[in-house]
Every structure is written in C-alpha cells, then in structure tokens.
Design an enzyme around this catalytic site. Structure first.
Site, PDB file in Angstrom:
ATOM      1  N   LYS A   1       0.564  -0.939  -0.197  1.00 25.80           N
ATOM      2  CA  LYS A   1       0.179  -0.275   0.327  1.00 25.80           C
ATOM      3  C   LYS A   1       0.410   0.952   0.017  1.00 25.80           C
ATOM      4  O   LYS A   1       0.456   2.437  -0.262  1.00 25.80           O
ATOM      5  CB  LYS A   1      -0.939  -0.093   1.328  1.00 25.80           C
ATOM      6  CG  LYS A   1      -1.948  -1.112   0.818  1.00 25.80           C
ATOM      7  CD  LYS A   1      -3.325  -0.792   1.672  1.00 25.80           C
ATOM      8  CE  LYS A   1      -4.433  -1.477   1.970  1.00 25.80           C
ATOM      9  NZ  LYS A   1      -5.410  -1.993   2.671  1.00 25.80           N
TER      10      LYS A   1
ATOM     11  N   LYS B   1      -4.864  -9.559  -7.522  1.00 27.37           N
ATOM     12  CA  LYS B   1      -6.614  -9.916  -6.403  1.00 27.37           C
ATOM     13  C   LYS B   1      -7.276  -8.839  -6.979  1.00 27.37           C
ATOM     14  O   LYS B   1      -6.791  -8.063  -7.267  1.00 27.37           O
ATOM     15  CB  LYS B   1      -6.087 -10.188  -5.089  1.00 27.37           C
ATOM     16  CG  LYS B   1      -5.552  -9.336  -4.455  1.00 27.37           C
ATOM     17  CD  LYS B   1      -6.326  -9.622  -2.849  1.00 27.37           C
ATOM     18  CE  LYS B   1      -5.285  -8.093  -2.182  1.00 27.37           C
ATOM     19  NZ  LYS B   1      -5.412  -8.139  -0.729  1.00 27.37           N
TER      20      LYS B   1
ATOM     21  N   LYS C   1     -10.382  -3.193  -3.804  1.00 26.60           N
ATOM     22  CA  LYS C   1     -10.877  -2.001  -4.192  1.00 26.60           C
ATOM     23  C   LYS C   1     -10.305  -1.417  -5.201  1.00 26.60           C
ATOM     24  O   LYS C   1     -10.072  -0.030  -5.566  1.00 26.60           O
ATOM     25  CB  LYS C   1     -11.479  -1.428  -3.392  1.00 26.60           C
ATOM     26  CG  LYS C   1     -11.000  -1.453  -2.182  1.00 26.60           C
ATOM     27  CD  LYS C   1     -11.995  -0.864  -1.208  1.00 26.60           C
ATOM     28  CE  LYS C   1     -11.255  -1.564   0.594  1.00 26.60           C
ATOM     29  NZ  LYS C   1     -10.406  -2.118  -0.138  1.00 26.60           N
TER      30      LYS C   1
HETATM   31  P1  TYM Z   1     -10.490  -6.287   3.694  1.00 25.47           P
HETATM   32  O1  TYM Z   1     -11.302  -4.967   4.455  1.00 25.47           O
HETATM   33  O2  TYM Z   1     -10.052  -5.651   3.026  1.00 25.47           O
HETATM   34  O3  TYM Z   1     -11.413  -7.463   2.979  1.00 25.47           O
HETATM   35  C1  TYM Z   1     -12.695  -7.495   4.099  1.00 25.47           C
HETATM   36  C2  TYM Z   1     -12.403  -9.298   4.037  1.00 25.47           C
HETATM   37  O4  TYM Z   1     -12.546 -10.034   2.472  1.00 25.47           O
HETATM   38  C3  TYM Z   1     -11.577 -10.750   2.090  1.00 25.47           C
HETATM   39  N1  TYM Z   1     -10.719 -10.558   0.510  1.00 25.47           N
HETATM   40  C4  TYM Z   1     -10.581 -11.043  -0.252  1.00 25.47           C
HETATM   41  N2  TYM Z   1     -10.685 -12.676  -0.285  1.00 25.47           N
HETATM   42  C5  TYM Z   1     -10.529 -13.269  -1.257  1.00 25.47           C
HETATM   43  N3  TYM Z   1     -10.482 -13.074  -2.406  1.00 25.47           N
HETATM   44  C6  TYM Z   1      -9.556 -11.198  -2.795  1.00 25.47           C
HETATM   45  N4  TYM Z   1     -10.049 -10.787  -4.019  1.00 25.47           N
HETATM   46  C7  TYM Z   1     -10.273 -10.517  -1.233  1.00 25.47           C
HETATM   47  N5  TYM Z   1     -10.119  -9.139  -0.845  1.00 25.47           N
HETATM   48  C8  TYM Z   1     -10.612  -9.080   0.116  1.00 25.47           C
HETATM   49  C9  TYM Z   1     -10.549  -9.906   2.901  1.00 25.47           C
HETATM   50  O5  TYM Z   1      -9.482 -10.758   3.241  1.00 25.47           O
HETATM   51  C10 TYM Z   1     -10.925  -9.932   4.756  1.00 25.47           C
HETATM   52  O6  TYM Z   1     -11.415 -11.173   5.150  1.00 25.47           O
HETATM   53  N6  TYM Z   1      -7.568  -5.742   7.658  1.00 25.47           N
HETATM   54  C11 TYM Z   1      -8.394  -6.313   6.905  1.00 25.47           C
HETATM   55  C12 TYM Z   1      -9.379  -5.847   7.694  1.00 25.47           C
HETATM   56  C13 TYM Z   1      -9.919  -6.165   9.595  1.00 25.47           C
HETATM   57  C14 TYM Z   1      -9.945  -7.364  10.235  1.00 25.47           C
HETATM   58  C15 TYM Z   1     -10.129  -7.276  11.478  1.00 25.47           C
HETATM   59  C16 TYM Z   1     -10.250  -9.006   9.588  1.00 25.47           C
HETATM   60  C17 TYM Z   1      -9.542  -5.515  10.569  1.00 25.47           C
HETATM   61  N7  TYM Z   1      -9.525  -5.684  11.482  1.00 25.47           N
HETATM   62  C18 TYM Z   1     -10.617  -8.459  12.251  1.00 25.47           C
HETATM   63  C19 TYM Z   1     -10.595  -9.090  10.704  1.00 25.47           C
HETATM   64  C20 TYM Z   1     -10.525  -8.540  12.267  1.00 25.47           C
HETATM   65  C21 TYM Z   1      -8.874  -5.849   5.999  1.00 25.47           C
HETATM   66  O7  TYM Z   1      -8.321  -5.001   5.253  1.00 25.47           O
HETATM   67  O8  TYM Z   1     -10.221  -6.412   5.196  1.00 25.47           O
END
Ligand code: TYM
Length: 332
Positions: A112, A195, A198
């Site tokens: 990032k 992957k 957004k």
């Molecule tokens: P975030 O918001 O980027 O994504 C949310 C969830 O979607 C999954 N994901 C994907 N899975 C499969 N293929 C993809 N292309 C793909 N893109 C995103 C992510 O693995 C995630 O499960 N850091 C985390 C948010 C977070 C969190 C937490 C998660 C903050 N605190 C505590 C679990 C527990 C994040 O940025 O996810």
C-alpha cells in the site's frame, strides 16, 4: 460456544465479490455454530485519506450489506469498531509490544505504501495490523474467518498474543485463521493474476455487490480469458478461466471439476453467461435488501447501538485484565 470474529473496511460503500466469497459468505454459514462478532472497521479506514461524509455513508452501507447477505443481528453481534473504545486502547498496548522491524515486515503495508512512497504513508497505516490484532484479541476469538490476504496479519496476532501471555501470564486466546478452501483468493477479472481489490487501477475487473445487474453482466462477459478456447482448471496456464470457475464454484457450492465437466463441450461465452445468471441473482438480492435497510437508517442505527453495548461489555473485561497485568494502576 467458541467465538469467531471478523471485520471489513467500509472504504467504498460497496463490498466486492472477493469480500463476499472470501469472507462474508463464510461468516453467514458459521454464525449458527459460534458466538459471532462482526464489525465494520472504520478506524482502519482512516489510515488512508478519506472523505468524512463518504466514510459515514460507507460505514452504514457496509453494515447493511452484512445483514443483507445473511448476517442475523439477533444472533450475531454486528457493530461499528469505533463504537468500542477498547479497540484503540488495546492497540496502544500492543504497539508497545511490537518490534519496529516486525511491523515493517508486513507485506500489505509495503504494497500500500509503495504506491505513494513511504513518506506519504501515515504511521496509522504502518500500525494498521496492530489495531487488527487488538480487534481480535479483545474478544478472545478462537477463529477468524478471512481471505488468504489476511494470513500474515493473523500470524502477527498470534505472535502478539503468545508474547503477551508469556510475559504477563495467560490472558489471550491465541486465534486461528479460518480460510475457506474455495474463494479465499478471487482475482481481478481483467488481471487474473492480481487479487480483486477496490484499489485496482481499472474498474472493469472489479465486481461490486452494489453494482446494477447490467454492469456486472458486462464485466463478466468482458473478463479476460485466453486464446486456446478450452475449458479446464489450470491456474498457471489459464488464470482467467480458473478464476471464473472458482467464482462459479464458490457461489454455488459446486466443485470446479463438476463445472469443467458440464461446460467443457461449449465455448467461454456459455460459461460466462451461466456465471452472469448465478452472480447477478445472488448479488441482486443482496443489493435490493441493502437499499431497503438503508431506507430506514434509524432502525439500522438502533441495531448497531444495541450490539455495541454487548461488544463493549466483552471488550472492556479483556482490557481491564490487560491493564492490570501490565501494571497500570487501577482507577480508584
Ligand atoms: P478488507 O476490508 O481488505 O477485506 C475484507 C475481507 O475480504 C477478504 N478479501 C478477499 N477474499 C478473497 N479474494 C479477494 N480478492 C479478497 N479481497 C479481500 C479479506 O481477506 C478480508 O477477510 N484488515 C482487514 C479488516 C480487519 C479485520 C480485523 C479482519 C480489521 N480488523 C479483525 C478480521 C479481524 C481488511 O482490510 O480486510
């Protein structure tokens, strides 16, 4: 009952297909068997520049999409991260236990920050994974259902929990990542080796939950494939087709083998058309329900408020133990 917990960023107002297939779909399936905590990570969203009004709207919209996709707010605790102050408070404590080099090894920060240069990246973006560890450890979660890209953050969380426990006495449950067999990594439809995200440079490869059906249809029909015209699952040689098969399989609960068998005789167009049906039907239902829920924001806010009370209770209990263990004087 064992505890699960997970969250997503609200950044754009619509979840994408990777979020749904990699995480949210599993949350819905798991919620019956666990004491479940799901939240919208608005404190994580502010680690990159954002617009306040857009963030407010996206936070509500994300919570509504959880419910629309099948999270039952009577059964699961569905709340907003910033409504529970203990997240930021425990994150501070964990900051003091994390090595600078350890944090610097997190690949998501490297990715990032590479875009705009490390000087432009905030310290909040750097410590982002530590806040995530606090999210998880506060609730004593046993399992964290996430997509494959969160694996390294879960490892950090486990390391911090183990470190705290050995330094200050058994305090935290050491959580496991729960990563589904299918759908853990959904790829961009235009760049099927990257992957789905957004922040991808082109919109054409990103399927949004809140897109209208004709938009989704166009994106799927234009998905990048290859020239050999043969339908088989080969991630290396045929990443575009492999991705479409994975999406189809995860959506329907079928195996990619059975899909290959069904579609092998036909062209890519037939596979894509069938996939359009499956995806637009499911996402259309979620979109419609989300818009209904957003029509009554007061009711949605009441639901979120009640859940925040439950979440606070559990989180504060853990935080009080932590403060005590590390030697902070109890408030008289
Ligand atoms: P975030 O918001 O980027 O994504 C949310 C969830 O979607 C999954 N994901 C994907 N899975 C499969 N293929 C993809 N292309 C793909 N893109 C995103 C992510 O693995 C995630 O499960 N850091 C985390 C948010 C977070 C969190 C937490 C998660 C903050 N605190 C505590 C679990 C527990 C994040 O940025 O996810």
């Amino acid at each position: 009952r064992p505890v699960i917990l997970s969250g997503m960023q609200p950044s754009s107002g619509s979840l994408h297909l990777g979020n749904y297939l990699g995480a949210l779909g599993n949350w819905v399936r798991m919620q019956q068997d666990y004491d479940a905590y799901f939240f919208v990570v608005d404190l994580h969203a502010i680690t990159v520049p954002q617009d306040p009004d857009a963030l407010r709207a996206a936070t509500r919209a994300t919570a509504a999409q959880y419910i629309a996709a099948g999270i039952d707010p009577q059964q699961s605790t569905l709340f907003i991260q910033s409504h529970v102050p203990a997240h930021a408070e425990l994150a501070w404590v964990l900051n003091t236990l994390t090595g600078f080099g350890e944090a610097a090894r997190m690949t998501q920060f490297k990715d990032k920050s590479a875009k705009h240069g490390t000087d432009a990246a905030s310290v909040g973006l750097f410590t982002y994974p530590i806040l995530m560890s606090a999210d998880i450890l506060l609730y004593q979660a046993d399992a964290v259902p996430v997509g494959d890209d969160q694996r390294q953050h879960l490892e950090l969380t486990r390391d911090l929990a183990t470190r705290f426990n050995s330094r200050f006495g058994e305090t935290f449950v050491v959580p496991e990542a729960f990563i589904g067999k299918e759908g853990a990594r959904i790829y961009d439809l235009q760049h099927p080796t990257a992957k789905m995200s957004k922040s991808a440079e082109s919109d054409a490869g990103l399927i949004r939950v809140m897109d209208e059906a004709n938009v989704t249809k166009k994106k799927i029909m234009r998905a990048v494939t290859d020239a050999d015209g043969e339908i088989r699952f080969d991630r290396e040689a045929k990443p575009g087709i492999a991705n479409l098969l994975t999406i189809f399989a995860t959506m329907t609960g079928r195996t990619t083998d059975s899909l290959v068998e069904e579609f092998a005789g036909g062209g890519y167009g037939d596979l894509k058309k069938a996939l359009v049906e499956v995806v637009t039907e499911r996402l259309g239902a979620i979109r419609t329900r989300t818009l209904e829920l957003l029509d009554d924001p007061a009711e949605l806010d009441r639901t979120l408020g009640a859940a925040a009370d439950r979440a606070n209770e559990r989180a504060e209990a853990t935080l009080a133990t932590v403060y005590d263990r590390i030697g902070l004087l109890r408030r008289p």
